[in-house]
Design a protein around this motif. Sequence first.
Motif, mmCIF file in Angstrom:
data_model
loop_
_atom_site.group_PDB
_atom_site.id
_atom_site.type_symbol
_atom_site.label_atom_id
_atom_site.label_comp_id
_atom_site.label_asym_id
_atom_site.label_seq_id
_atom_site.Cartn_x
_atom_site.Cartn_y
_atom_site.Cartn_z
ATOM 1 N N GLN A 2 40.420 -23.495 -10.633
ATOM 2 C CA GLN A 2 39.971 -22.777 -9.432
ATOM 3 C C GLN A 2 39.067 -23.654 -8.576
ATOM 4 O O GLN A 2 39.184 -23.685 -7.349
ATOM 5 N N LEU A 3 38.162 -24.385 -9.222
ATOM 6 C CA LEU A 3 37.249 -25.262 -8.482
ATOM 7 C C LEU A 3 38.016 -26.344 -7.736
ATOM 8 O O LEU A 3 37.754 -26.596 -6.557
ATOM 9 N N THR A 4 38.958 -26.987 -8.405
ATOM 10 C CA THR A 4 39.718 -28.050 -7.728
ATOM 11 C C THR A 4 40.530 -27.481 -6.570
ATOM 12 O O THR A 4 40.620 -28.104 -5.515
ATOM 13 N N ASN A 5 41.089 -26.310 -6.727
ATOM 14 C CA ASN A 5 41.830 -25.685 -5.620
ATOM 15 C C ASN A 5 40.903 -25.327 -4.468
ATOM 16 O O ASN A 5 41.257 -25.504 -3.303
ATOM 17 N N THR A 6 39.708 -24.837 -4.774
ATOM 18 C CA THR A 6 38.730 -24.513 -3.730
ATOM 19 C C THR A 6 38.335 -25.776 -2.973
ATOM 20 O O THR A 6 38.269 -25.780 -1.738
ATOM 21 N N LEU A 7 38.076 -26.866 -3.693
ATOM 22 C CA LEU A 7 37.709 -28.129 -3.044
ATOM 23 C C LEU A 7 38.852 -28.667 -2.180
ATOM 24 O O LEU A 7 38.609 -29.185 -1.085
#
Length: 154
Positions: free
Chosen positions: A135-140
């Motif tokens: 989720q974090l990598t997709n948000t970034l």
Amino acid sequence: MNNSDILIDFDTSVGRWIGSTAKMVDNYLHEAFQSHGLDLSKEQMVVLKKLHENDGLIQNELAYLTLRDKSSLARLLAKMERKNYINREQDEFDKRVNRVFITEIGRTTFRQTRPIIVELKEIMEKNIKEEEIYQLTNTLKNIQRNINSAEAQI
């Protein structure tokens, strides 16, 4: 003008947390490289990684791949040449083009960074679930797309 019109809560801003985390990563890598006897910056390691994957890149393409402007990359490459990590050679077909090649010293130095990078990855991802990392990598990635879109409109 009212003070509330110009005050921004930077503590809850995504940019503040991205920036401070990036700075922490930079500092960690700097200290870890030095403690392992590596005369290397994070930026130089990124260049070595790109050349390790695809040796002989055109200098302008390397600037694009490393998210650097051409002049700052040229300065970085000059430092790396002095350390004998890379060589720049004119393209045999187009003399206006420089190709960048990793040297054996550069390749050896890059290989020495691998355990440091693995350790940093483990430290950063400790106690974080795989789905949270996803989720974090997709948000970034979404933030990067938003910035690219906004830059295209400037």
